[in-house]
Design a protein around this motif. Structure first.
Motif, PDB file in Angstrom:
ATOM      1  N   ALA A 103     -11.334   3.111   2.348  1.00 18.87           N
ATOM      2  CA  ALA A 103     -10.525   3.734   3.519  1.00 18.87           C
ATOM      3  C   ALA A 103      -9.359   4.260   2.727  1.00 18.87           C
ATOM      4  O   ALA A 103      -9.072   5.447   2.852  1.00 18.87           O
ATOM      5  CB  ALA A 103      -9.916   3.491   4.786  1.00 18.87           C
ATOM      6  N   LEU A 104      -8.677   3.401   2.737  1.00 21.41           N
ATOM      7  CA  LEU A 104      -6.919   3.841   1.585  1.00 21.41           C
ATOM      8  C   LEU A 104      -7.875   4.511   0.144  1.00 21.41           C
ATOM      9  O   LEU A 104      -6.994   5.928  -0.198  1.00 21.41           O
ATOM     10  CB  LEU A 104      -5.894   2.802   1.018  1.00 21.41           C
ATOM     11  CG  LEU A 104      -5.329   1.850   2.474  1.00 21.41           C
ATOM     12  CD1 LEU A 104      -5.173   0.848   2.321  1.00 21.41           C
ATOM     13  CD2 LEU A 104      -4.173   2.812   2.566  1.00 21.41           C
ATOM     14  N   ALA A 105      -8.650   4.118  -0.089  1.00 20.18           N
ATOM     15  CA  ALA A 105      -9.462   4.897  -1.786  1.00 20.18           C
ATOM     16  C   ALA A 105      -9.213   5.778  -1.447  1.00 20.18           C
ATOM     17  O   ALA A 105      -9.855   7.391  -1.921  1.00 20.18           O
ATOM     18  CB  ALA A 105     -10.052   4.151  -2.539  1.00 20.18           C
ATOM     19  N   ARG A 107      -8.946   8.006   1.178  1.00 19.99           N
ATOM     20  CA  ARG A 107      -8.120   9.053   2.581  1.00 19.99           C
ATOM     21  C   ARG A 107      -7.058  10.407   1.599  1.00 19.99           C
ATOM     22  O   ARG A 107      -7.610  11.012   1.642  1.00 19.99           O
ATOM     23  CB  ARG A 107      -7.510   7.708   3.030  1.00 19.99           C
ATOM     24  CG  ARG A 107      -7.494   8.130   4.257  1.00 19.99           C
ATOM     25  CD  ARG A 107      -6.680   7.702   5.429  1.00 19.99           C
ATOM     26  NE  ARG A 107      -7.474   6.548   6.329  1.00 19.99           N
ATOM     27  CZ  ARG A 107      -6.665   4.995   6.545  1.00 19.99           C
ATOM     28  NH1 ARG A 107      -6.239   5.015   5.632  1.00 19.99           N
ATOM     29  NH2 ARG A 107      -7.455   4.321   6.650  1.00 19.99           N
ATOM     30  N   ARG A 108      -6.978   9.574  -0.276  1.00 19.15           N
ATOM     31  CA  ARG A 108      -6.199  10.367  -0.855  1.00 19.15           C
ATOM     32  C   ARG A 108      -7.299  11.781  -1.132  1.00 19.15           C
ATOM     33  O   ARG A 108      -6.064  12.960  -1.351  1.00 19.15           O
ATOM     34  CB  ARG A 108      -6.073   9.609  -2.488  1.00 19.15           C
ATOM     35  CG  ARG A 108      -4.662  10.157  -2.748  1.00 19.15           C
ATOM     36  CD  ARG A 108      -4.534   9.476  -3.438  1.00 19.15           C
ATOM     37  NE  ARG A 108      -5.970  10.360  -4.867  1.00 19.15           N
ATOM     38  CZ  ARG A 108      -6.856  10.096  -4.718  1.00 19.15           C
ATOM     39  NH1 ARG A 108      -6.839   8.995  -5.594  1.00 19.15           N
ATOM     40  NH2 ARG A 108      -7.665  10.862  -6.066  1.00 19.15           N
ATOM     41  N   GLN A 110     -10.171  12.498   0.580  1.00 21.60           N
ATOM     42  CA  GLN A 110     -10.492  12.981   1.508  1.00 21.60           C
ATOM     43  C   GLN A 110      -9.382  13.613   3.217  1.00 21.60           C
ATOM     44  O   GLN A 110      -9.099  12.354   3.098  1.00 21.60           O
ATOM     45  CB  GLN A 110     -12.176  12.493   1.638  1.00 21.60           C
ATOM     46  CG  GLN A 110     -12.980  11.828   1.311  1.00 21.60           C
ATOM     47  CD  GLN A 110     -13.908  13.048   1.051  1.00 21.60           C
ATOM     48  OE1 GLN A 110     -13.539  13.746   1.964  1.00 21.60           O
ATOM     49  NE2 GLN A 110     -14.925  13.326   0.202  1.00 21.60           N
TER      50      GLN A 110
ATOM     51  N   ARG C 183      -2.237   8.550   8.764  1.00 17.24           N
ATOM     52  CA  ARG C 183      -2.132   8.591   7.304  1.00 17.24           C
ATOM     53  C   ARG C 183      -1.288   7.904   6.813  1.00 17.24           C
ATOM     54  O   ARG C 183      -1.285   6.799   5.529  1.00 17.24           O
ATOM     55  CB  ARG C 183      -2.861   9.627   6.570  1.00 17.24           C
ATOM     56  CG  ARG C 183      -4.929  10.202   7.422  1.00 17.24           C
ATOM     57  CD  ARG C 183      -4.132  11.129   6.239  1.00 17.24           C
ATOM     58  NE  ARG C 183      -5.947  11.489   6.727  1.00 17.24           N
ATOM     59  CZ  ARG C 183      -7.217  11.388   5.923  1.00 17.24           C
ATOM     60  NH1 ARG C 183      -6.178  11.509   4.362  1.00 17.24           N
ATOM     61  NH2 ARG C 183      -7.635  11.112   6.080  1.00 17.24           N
ATOM     62  N   LYS C 186      -0.156   4.437   7.264  1.00 17.67           N
ATOM     63  CA  LYS C 186      -1.409   3.228   6.545  1.00 17.67           C
ATOM     64  C   LYS C 186      -1.069   3.003   5.476  1.00 17.67           C
ATOM     65  O   LYS C 186      -1.370   1.911   4.634  1.00 17.67           O
ATOM     66  CB  LYS C 186      -2.312   3.661   6.657  1.00 17.67           C
ATOM     67  CG  LYS C 186      -3.291   3.486   8.231  1.00 17.67           C
ATOM     68  CD  LYS C 186      -4.148   4.054   8.228  1.00 17.67           C
ATOM     69  CE  LYS C 186      -4.971   3.796   9.715  1.00 17.67           C
ATOM     70  NZ  LYS C 186      -6.152   4.546  11.333  1.00 17.67           N
ATOM     71  N   VAL C 187      -0.151   3.904   4.717  1.00 13.20           N
ATOM     72  CA  VAL C 187       0.065   3.709   3.092  1.00 13.20           C
ATOM     73  C   VAL C 187       1.767   3.000   3.373  1.00 13.20           C
ATOM     74  O   VAL C 187       1.115   2.368   2.026  1.00 13.20           O
ATOM     75  CB  VAL C 187       0.499   5.403   2.164  1.00 13.20           C
ATOM     76  CG1 VAL C 187       0.723   4.528   0.988  1.00 13.20           C
ATOM     77  CG2 VAL C 187      -0.925   5.695   2.045  1.00 13.20           C
ATOM     78  N   ALA C 190       0.118  -0.560   2.957  1.00  9.07           N
ATOM     79  CA  ALA C 190      -0.422  -0.721   2.117  1.00  9.07           C
ATOM     80  C   ALA C 190       0.372  -1.110   1.018  1.00  9.07           C
ATOM     81  O   ALA C 190       0.290  -1.888  -0.072  1.00  9.07           O
ATOM     82  CB  ALA C 190      -1.639   0.551   1.457  1.00  9.07           C
ATOM     83  N   LEU C 201      -4.248   3.633  -6.943  1.00 14.28           N
ATOM     84  CA  LEU C 201      -5.467   4.333  -6.027  1.00 14.28           C
ATOM     85  C   LEU C 201      -4.079   6.059  -5.894  1.00 14.28           C
ATOM     86  O   LEU C 201      -5.213   6.807  -4.756  1.00 14.28           O
ATOM     87  CB  LEU C 201      -5.342   3.457  -4.868  1.00 14.28           C
ATOM     88  CG  LEU C 201      -6.305   2.506  -4.059  1.00 14.28           C
ATOM     89  CD1 LEU C 201      -6.062   2.511  -3.111  1.00 14.28           C
ATOM     90  CD2 LEU C 201      -7.723   2.317  -4.619  1.00 14.28           C
ATOM     91  N   GLY C 202      -3.366   6.193  -6.150  1.00  7.31           N
ATOM     92  CA  GLY C 202      -3.052   7.641  -6.812  1.00  7.31           C
ATOM     93  C   GLY C 202      -2.400   7.846  -6.003  1.00  7.31           C
ATOM     94  O   GLY C 202      -1.787   9.136  -5.529  1.00  7.31           O
ATOM     95  N   TYR C 203      -1.714   7.379  -4.926  1.00  9.62           N
ATOM     96  CA  TYR C 203      -0.351   7.592  -4.104  1.00  9.62           C
ATOM     97  C   TYR C 203       0.809   7.141  -4.726  1.00  9.62           C
ATOM     98  O   TYR C 203       1.272   6.428  -5.746  1.00  9.62           O
ATOM     99  CB  TYR C 203      -0.551   7.060  -3.363  1.00  9.62           C
ATOM    100  CG  TYR C 203      -1.567   6.680  -2.185  1.00  9.62           C
ATOM    101  CD1 TYR C 203      -1.515   7.793  -1.330  1.00  9.62           C
ATOM    102  CD2 TYR C 203      -2.423   5.828  -2.122  1.00  9.62           C
ATOM    103  CE1 TYR C 203      -2.554   7.677  -0.741  1.00  9.62           C
ATOM    104  CE2 TYR C 203      -3.830   6.673  -1.819  1.00  9.62           C
ATOM    105  CZ  TYR C 203      -3.895   7.256  -0.203  1.00  9.62           C
ATOM    106  OH  TYR C 203      -5.091   6.983   0.578  1.00  9.62           O
TER     107      TYR C 203
END
Lengths: 243, 308, 315
Positions: A103-105, A107-108, A110, C183, C186-187, C190, C201-203
């Motif tokens: 989901a972390l992948a 969510r970025r 979506q 959200r 949650k990041v 992570a 993951l692009g964050y």
């Protein structure tokens, strides 16, 4: 030419402490291709992937991705642009559930939670981990963790999926499943596969780039690579490139 | 006093600070270098050295020389053994995880400090120096075109202070010899380079860690024994040495011994000189900010020799 | 059967309800203590956002607490501002300071991050001492009862003190709960679990950390400002290293990365020290023993153990 390809590296060089690790590496990956990147140990594969994904910056040369010059972009920005990356050494969120990992992948990109859940389910079904969705990721077997890593790559819905040694340490049956997965993805997503296992390369790749001593030694379709004396010589008389 | 002699006095005092600081900080640098952990309780081992020195000299009775010599021999060993014990019972159990080690050593800091408060008490107590002759220092004066040597009033140093500076140099040379010329030093450097590899080669890494931690604490205790005839022993005296040692170790490059000694000289001397121009508080503000900025912008230390 | 998410909300709502009801039953001494505990627990909640959820161990949060404390205290004592304005000034001071320190400290990581934050806080403490003319240094200064009136209600009064502290705690707890369930939160988790993976993951990991430092620093400053206004005392000890260590201690004890942990740890530590200071002047010994014990045996803390054993749905 560079405009038509999804990923284009031009004249990449990098030095560590004055020692040249890559010199003048250029190659293009067209959209939709499964490209394998192979080479003996120490050829500079990991370094090259680091440059492509933005974990390292080149001493000279450029990287274009999806029509943009991304040479100096930080890695997270490249990933937002559509690169997906899976780690050579399994790197997952061990204490979190499988669902949350994927989901972390998702969510970025979506925004709605229902869509995120759909993507997660889709990615987990794709790699065959759907039944483990509520398990803690660290409790999965090694092979399943490798698959989870790939599922996280898929859930990013990337334009280009970079798989860094995905079959390392997998059992024979896992490798068969992996090859089927790549076949399944062909055409949907462009894949750059860094791989040691020649069987996988020969069966899964459309096109192969061979790296040796920091330079591109050879490029061609798998059968040409197999036939190439140069490549055989690079691999210690072809010991690894079993026919 | 004129400015010249005043500056010279500041430099002499600075050299004393630098000598003690170099001893304390090289202990911290040794621990960080070999074990890759930050020992926040380092200042308390220093304090313990001073308090135990007072205690030993009391036991030894009247003679300051005998008491001091006894303290010099016994106290660093006692403190080192205590530290090795702490390593084996606590740090080993948390597997030298860097963050948990900080938490645990903060706990040890309070335990040592508060147990000292309960047993030794809140008073500051002096230890008599073994010898303390005042040595007047000359200054050169230019008058009527001729050089003249004279002894300005107040420009002096005690024989004991000179002894401390000398002793610190000897101990640091000894540490250097230990690290470069002996088998133990070799093993410690090997562990520092690559713990996994050291384990694979059968080096008893666990024992090396205990020795390094003990040795580091022993260095702090030794510095304290040397300084306690000049400063008094007090249960809260560990704070400043800890802060200054941090500063020195960071500027010198985390874990690098030569860097730490060089930085101790710089800090010790500049501390004396800065305090002529600034209030001590302002000097400390600048010093702490300086350390923060060195870490932010030059994380390998000013000389850039240490590992990141 | 309730969903896990609902259970989580009800559990935290229950705690708030309990704290609200408590004021009607507590004897005067503990009444005052609880007000103090709730303010300091809010400080710990701010600290926990950074340490417990994001995995950044700061050893210098006292500077943010003190920014709120002195920001509002000096606004009243030196400039004669009203309570409301003073509160805003205190929070703003913490916000600005955390942005500056965050931008600098985030260039480092791990042990270096701890030391950089420690050094900045130490510089802050020394600055308070240096301007002793206004701050009165270690001795501190007292805000008069007459100056601590908000909308006609005196904050030095027992009941309004408890209620104000309770309001602050509600705001902090609900904010923290909403954040960690979002959200964004949650990041953060992570990042704590695997920073490199989160980046890949692009964050934008640094940006997330930076925002969290500002949020954490601002909540700490809000707690500091409230402390000054409710208890009327502003002193340098609140800027000292001890007040950077305390929130770490409370959070570790109660359970890092749990919403309610800071309160649990704070209550536990407060009464432990309260009881032992009756016996000995060396009451910090207790803190030392607890720290070592936590580091060795219970790195998850009380609520962390509860979560991993019983209520797995707890935020």
């Amino acid at each position: 030419m560079a405009v038509l390809s999804l990923l284009s590296a031009q004249g990449l060089s990098i030095k560590f402490n004055g020692l040249s690790v890559l010199s003048d590496v250029s190659f293009d990956v067209p959209k939709g291709q499964v490209r394998a990147l192979i080479g003996p140990n120490g050829a500079g594969k990991t370094t090259l992937v680091g440059l492509l994904s933005g974990r390292l910056l080149p001493s000279s040369g450029t990287v274009h991705f999806d029509g943009q010059n991304v040479t100096n972009w930080p890695s997270h920005k490249r990933i937002v642009q559509g690169m997906g990356y899976t780690f050579q050494i399994t790197s997952i969120f061990e204490t979190l559930r499988v669902h949350e990992n994927v989901a972390l992948a998702a969510r970025r990109h979506q925004m709605r939670d229902t869509l995120v859940n759909e993507v997660v389910e889709w990615a987990l079904v794709r790699v065959g981990l759907a039944e483990y969705v509520n398990d803690i990721a660290g409790d999965l077997s090694y092979g399943h963790q490798r698959l989870l890593e790939i599922a996280m790559g898929l859930a990013q819905q990337p334009k280009l999926l970079i798989l860094d040694e995905p079959t390392q340490g997998l059992t024979e049956s896992d490798i068969e499943a992996f090859k089927a997965l790549i076949d399944d993805l062909r055409g949907e997503v462009t894949v750059l596969l860094i791989e040691h296992n020649m069987d996988v390369v020969m069966q899964a790749a459309d096109f192969v780039t061979v790296l040796e001593s920091g330079q591109v030694l050879f490029e061609g379709v798998p059968s040409d690579v197999k036939a190439s004396a140069l490549v055989r010589a690079a691999y210690l008389g072809g010991a690894n490139a079993k026919a | 006093m004129d400015f010249g002699p005043y500056l010279m006095l500041a430099i002499m005092e600075g050299a004393l600070t630098a000598a003690v600081l170099a001893l304390t900080a090289s202990g911290l640098a040794l621990v960080f270098g070999v074990m890759r952990v930050v020992n926040v309780a380092h200042g308390e081992f220093f304090m313990l050295g001073a308090v135990l020195a007072w205690w030993v000299t009391q036991l030894a009775g009247g003679s300051p020389v005998l008491g001091f010599l006894l303290a010099l021999c016994v106290v660093p060993v006692l403190v080192g053994m205590l530290a090795a014990f702490v390593d084996m019972t606590i740090l080993k159990r948390i597997n030298y995880d860097p963050e948990r080690t900080i938490v645990a050593t903060i706990g040890i800091l309070y335990i040592l400090q508060q147990v000292t408060l309960m047993t030794y008490g809140p008073e500051a107590r002096p230890v008599a120096p073994p010898f303390n002759a005042r040595i007047a220092l000359p200054w050169i004066d230019m008058s009527d075109g001729t050089l003249r040597l004279y002894w300005p009033w107040g420009l002096s140093i005690t024989s004991y202070k000179l002894f401390v500076i000398g002793a610190a140099c000897v101990v640091l040379l000894g540490l250097w010899a230990l690290m470069t010329k002996t088998k133990l030093g070799l093993l410690m450097r090997a562990t520092e380079q690559d713990r996994e590899m050291a384990l694979a080669f059968g080096i008893p890494v666990q024992r090396i860690y205990a020795i390094a931690f003990g040795l580091g604490a022993g260095m702090a205790a030794l510095a304290a024994v040397l300084i306690v005839p000049i400063q008094q022993a007090h249960y809260l005296m560990g704070g400043d040495p800890l802060l200054l040692s941090f500063i020195v170790v960071i500027i010198g490059g985390l874990g690098s011994l030569p860097g730490a000694i060089l930085a101790a000289l710089l800090i010790g001397l500049s501390d004396g000189i800065i305090s002529i121009f600034f209030s001590p508080t302002l000097a400390k503000i600048f010093a702490t900010l300086f350390v923060a900025f060195v870490l932010v912008f030059r994380p390998k230390g000013l000389w850039g020799t240490g590992k990141p | 059967m309730m969903s896990d998410s609902k259970k989580d909300c009800f559990a935290h709502g229950g705690v708030l309800l309990f704290l609200f009801a408590l004021q009607f039953f507590l004897p005067a001494y503990h009444h005052g203590n609880m007000a103090r505990i709730m303010v300091l627990a809010s400080y710990a909640i701010g600290y926990n956002l950074l340490f417990g959820y994001t995995g950044l161990l700061s050893l210098g949060h006292a500077i943010f607490f003190a920014a709120g404390l002195y920001g509002s205290g000096l606004a009243i004592s030196q400039f004669g501002f009203s309570v409301g304005v003073a509160l805003v000034i205190g929070v703003a001071a913490g916000c600005v300071l955390s942005a500056v320190i965050g931008a600098l400290a985030l260039r480092t990581e791990g042990v270096a991050f701890m030391i950089v934050t420690l050094m900045f806080a130490q510089a802050g403490y020394l600055t308070v001492l240096y301007f002793g003319e206004f701050t009165r240094g270690d001795e501190g200064f007292v805000l008069a009862h007459a100056d601590r009136v908000l909308w006609g209600v005196s904050l030095s009064d027992q009941t309004s003190k408890y209620f104000s502290a309770f309001s602050l705690f509600c705001v902090s707890l609900i904010m923290c709960l909403a954040l960690v369930r979002s959200r964004f939160g949650k990041v953060l988790i992570a990042i704590r679990e695997n920073e490199e993976r989160t980046q890949m993951l692009g964050y934008n990991v640094v940006w997330y950390k930076f925002c969290t430092i500002i949020l954490s620093g601002s909540i700490s400053a809000l707690a500091g400002a409230t402390y000054a206004l409710l208890f009327g005392y502003v002193g340098a000890s609140f800027a000292s290293v001890e007040y950077s260590i305390y929130p770490l201690l409370w959070v570790l004890l109660g359970g890092a990365g749990t919403v309610i942990g800071p309160l649990v740890g704070m209550i536990f530590m407060f009464y432990l020290i309260d009881l032992s200071s009756g016996v000995t002047t060396a009451y910090m010994l207790v803190a030392g023993v607890v720290l070592v014990f936590l580091a060795v045996f219970a790195p998850q803390g009380v609520m962390g153990e509860v979560r991993s054993r019983i209520w797995k749905w707890l935020s």
